[in-house]
Design an enzyme around this catalytic site. Structure first.
Site: not given
Lengths: 472, 401
Positions: B85, B345
């Site tokens: 991430c 996401h």
């Protein structure tokens, strides 16, 4: 004087009431409940439990052989005893052997172990037995079969129950059978099997042994022997000339069920738990003949009391809420196709990590003394390189540091309880909690290690240690 | 060691809406985000001298070629980066270093992910400390939630919150993010929710429920960067931002296995924050930052990140949440964009998307005027990949030149 030096047993925590089975099939199936292995258990993992209970306090390095008897091995080709040996952290240079194909295996193994000790090829030999047979749904076997395990340490010193004599008979009689391609056991008309099998073969073998020893059935304090169900078991006792009320050790049909190969051994563990020095115990296994043993209990019995055995395991249970949960645990249906990537395993990884996976060795840094798992080259506390000694973690208990309960994990029993445990004596272990009641899990809870089937992947049963609330 | 502060400027940005784009492939996402950035900066693809592209899913593309082929960049250096991430932050860091070294004068940083072709929700694999068939409770889907949930349980226990109090506190974070996201046209889940909605949502991994979690989806973000001295040649209006600091901290892992790991602090976030605060000369982030876009893959992630970033004292998030300090109009708005919670996401795209939020806020171009912040000078974009005890954190601090 060869005999039983120590004993141990295991009963899985889950129980299914016969009422739940009856209400599923809308019929009467008798009273009581049966013990059901968790989805992450099989005969091998239950064998490990019984062996570790039996070895409680014993020097594991003194064990020279391990015989494992079961009619429900996790692999048809691939030994179970070798994995049990590794998980129990027994020496590598010992004889391991699986004995199968007959419910009589535990008696055969006992005889083989006694012979090995007598011959001097082993100082101590372990005889373990376990069963996790899957009965056909809605069959008589279904209500009857239970899961469990037992283990005995056989040796010639510190003997708690001396084996005075044994008698073995082989018979081509066929009662229950299962071909490799069969999913479930088959049997013949029950009246034939009872009259010609159970009521003759084992009682006749017992009579032959008593006659050989010049003994009378009345001299037996307690008899621990195989029977297919409570009624036949009682009839067999009568055929042996025993008083069902006083001389027969309960075979736990109402509370555990027929545990096959492990039934007589578990019954003997029950008898040893209550035995006093001087008692005479009869122990008999049945299947394709019979093995009968006469044991005389010694003063040493008082020194091997601290076992979970039958009594403590029996008292520690979680009821399955429905037949459906049992179907899930035993994988009795074809399920919805998973949308997730298939699980995998890797034999080279498992091989090179074997010391850490099976006996669960962590390492202690010689520079900073911190215990860590899994294996590292560089210490995760002080960054010292390659300066470790091995520490066995499988016999540690610990306290839950934190946990979470995953409702969507690839796991039969949901939620999957991810658990971080601070081990007594140092080290932190990240694992899955099994055999748990989710309403009772809390930070700080005491847990212990248990050897389980972590996952099925790449066509293999992949065994590893999980944690569970301290069982009993 | 020299600071990168103010050496590099972002002169153009683009960002696709984030969502489940059944009719878009990676090329669509890359083209949409990149061309918005080209047009914003007034440049053409042929002007780009080098590029960094970040994505996390190995199933959808390989190497830097995906970017070159999507945009038809002609034989220039394209570097694929992947730091979970933290990937988006890593593309910007790579681009900034390329410019600061003066090896290139105009570069492109693109982050994207296309996760909804997989056939299941959640992320593909969440490995334990090292790939292992049985250790670490078996890597599998859903693992990310369960692993963050370990931190929630421990946070509650450490700070004396009952599970009910804890869940209620976390719920307020999701409520706040959804309020913000409902006003952001590029967000995915644009509806307001209540604390009761969060508490009544199905459990995913106790104590976290569905509305404590962000979803994964599809999206892309892009930035065009040059050295600050050249910025006015692209944007004579002066409406560009400069990089104040970039930080990446790869944790040594094994937190879950280390007895001195608390589960209530993101150590990697603390380390990356030290890097960027040093570089940017930030002494008091709570006072100096105009806004913070914080990695809120789960409600507990935002709570602990705010504490680990020094925006809030350890154990004091409760007071901030209850006083509304992180809301629009509060002392320091956190996830004014709506956060991962509202956007979803697509891991590689989120870092750039967070910088894009600051860029638009700074320019006074928040798409819905009701969510336009005032006096926007300094912003922080934070992401962390992995799971508690095993993170890589990427932080980008940007601000007025």
């Amino acid at each position: 004087m060869v005999g039983v030096v120590s004993y141990g047993a295991y009963i899985p925590i889950y129980r299914l009431s016969r009422e739940a089975i009856g209400s599923m099939w809308v019929k009467e199936v008798g009273k009581g409940e049966k013990a059901v292995a968790n989805a992450d258990e099989d005969s091998l993992t239950m064998g490990v439990e019984a062996v570790l209970d039996c070895l409680n306090g014993a020097d594991r390095r003194r064990v020279d052989a391990l015989y494992f008897a079961t009619a429900s091995p996790p692999y048809v080709e691939k030994q179970s005893a070798s994995i049990i040996r590794a998980a129990a952290d027994l020496r590598e240079d010992i004889l391991t052997m699986d004995i199968g194909h007959s419910l009589r295996g535990a008696g055969c193994a006992m005889r083989a172990a006694m012979d090995a000790v007598r011959a001097g090829s082993a100082k101590q030999a372990l005889v373990a037995s376990a069963e996790c047979r899957v009965p056909a749904p809605n069959s008589d076997f279904e209500a009857n079969f239970g899961d469990g395990a037992a283990a005995f340490l056989i040796g010639d010193s510190d003997v708690a129950a001396v084996v005075e004599a044994s008698y073995h008979v082989s018979s081509e009689f066929v009662d229950v059978w299962k071909k490799p391609e069969d999913t479930y056991m088959q049997t013949w008309e029950d009246r034939f099997i009872r009259d010609e099998g159970y009521l003759k073969i084992l009682p006749q073998a017992v009579s032959a042994l008593l006659k050989k020893q010049g003994m009378n059935p009345k001299e037996i304090t307690k008899a621990a022997f195989y029977g297919p169900d409570a009624r036949t078991h009682a009839a067999m006792a009568r055929a042996m000339g025993l008083d069902a009320k006083t001389q027969v050790q309960s075979a736990l049909f109402d509370s555990v069920g027929n545990t096959g190969t492990a039934l007589a051994p578990m019954t003997l563990v029950s008898a040893l738990e209550e035995a006093k020095a001087g008692d005479t115990l009869l122990y008999a296994t049945y299947g394709d003949g019979a093995d009968v043993f006469l044991l005389r209990v010694t003063e040493q019995i008082e020194k091997v009391r601290d076992r979970r055995g039958i009594k403590r395991h029996l008292a520690s249970k979680l009821m399955l809420p429905s037949y459906g949960k049992y179907v899930e645990l035993r994988d009795l249906m074809e399920w919805e196709q998973g949308r997730r990537p298939a699980r995998r395993s890797s034999l080279p990884v498992i091989w090179r990590e074997r010391e850490h996976l099976f006996p669960l060795y962590g390492q202690k840094c010689r520079s900073c003394q911190n215990i860590q798992y899994p294996r590292q080259r560089v210490c995760i506390y002080c960054q010292a390189k390659d300066n470790f000694e091995l520490v066995r973690l499988s016999d540690k208990q610990g306290k839950v540091f934190t946990f979470s309960m995953d409702q969507r994990a690839m796991e039969v029993v949901l939620p999957k309880v991810f658990t971080v445990v601070d081990l007594d004596g140092g080290g932190r272990f990240y694992s899955v909690m099994t055999d748990r009641d989710t309403s009772n899990i809390a930070v700080g809870m005491k847990v212990e290690m248990t050897f389980r089937r972590q996952l099925e992947g790449s066509g293999l049963h992949n065994y590893f240690w999980r944690v569970r609330p301290v069982r009993c | 060691m020299e600071s990168l502060k103010d050496k590099v400027a972002i002169v153009g940005m683009g960002c696709t809406p984030f969502g489940e784009f059944w009719d878009k492939d990676p090329v669509d996402l890359i083209v949409d985000a990149s061309y918005e950035a080209f047009e914003d900066a007034g440049v053409e693809p042929k002007d780009i001298q080098a590029a960094w592209v970040g994505y996390t899913s190995a199933d959808t593309a390989m190497t830097g070629i995906i970017l070159a082929s999507a945009l038809q960049l002609q034989f220039i250096p394209v570097t694929r980066v992947e730091n979970a991430c933290g990937t988006g932050a890593e593309t910007i860091r790579g681009a900034a270093l390329g410019l600061a070294s003066k090896a290139y004068d105009l570069v492109l940083a693109v982050g994207w992910d296309k996760l909804k072709d997989a056939g299941f929700g959640g992320i593909g694999q969440a490995f334990p400390g090292k790939w292992h068939p049985v250790y670490g409770a078996a890597p599998e889907i859903g693992g990310a939630v369960a692993r963050y949930a370990l931190a929630a349980t421990r946070y509650f226990s450490t700070y004396g919150l009952s599970p009910d109090e804890g869940k209620r506190l976390l719920a307020q974070i999701s409520v706040k993010s959804h309020y913000n996201g409902a006003r952001n046209p590029k967000a995915w889940l644009r509806r307001q929710i209540t604390v009761e909605d969060v508490l009544n949502a199905p459990l995913i991994a106790w104590p976290l429920g569905l509305l404590d979690c962000c979803g994964v989806n599809d999206g892309a973000s892009a930035a065009i960067l040059c050295r600050t001295e050249d910025a006015r040649s692209f944007r004579p209006d002066g409406d560009y931002i400069t990089i104040k600091g970039v930080g990446i901290a790869c944790g040594p892992g094994w937190g879950k296995e280390r007895t001195n790991y608390s589960f209530t602090t993101w150590e990697e976030t603390e380390a990356a924050a030290r890097q960027v605060y040093d570089m940017a000369g930030i002494k008091n982030p709570r006072k100096e930052l105009s806004m913070a876009e914080v990695h809120d893959c789960f409600s507990i992630a935002e709570l602990i990140a705010a504490e680990s970033l020094g925006i809030c004292e350890k154990g004091r998030a409760k007071e901030d949440i209850q006083s509304g300090a992180w809301e629009q109009g509060g002392e320091i708005p956190i996830n004014i964009s709506g956060g991962l919670k509202s956007f979803g996401h697509p891991a590689g795209a989120s870092g750039g998307r967070e910088v894009y939020e600051f860029y638009k806020q700074f320019q006074g171009k928040a798409e819905d005027s009701s969510r336009q912040l005032k006096d926007v000078r300094l912003g922080l974009a934070h992401n962390q990949g992995g799971h508690p005890g095993n993170f890589v954190c990427g932080i980008t601090v940007v601000g007025e030149p």
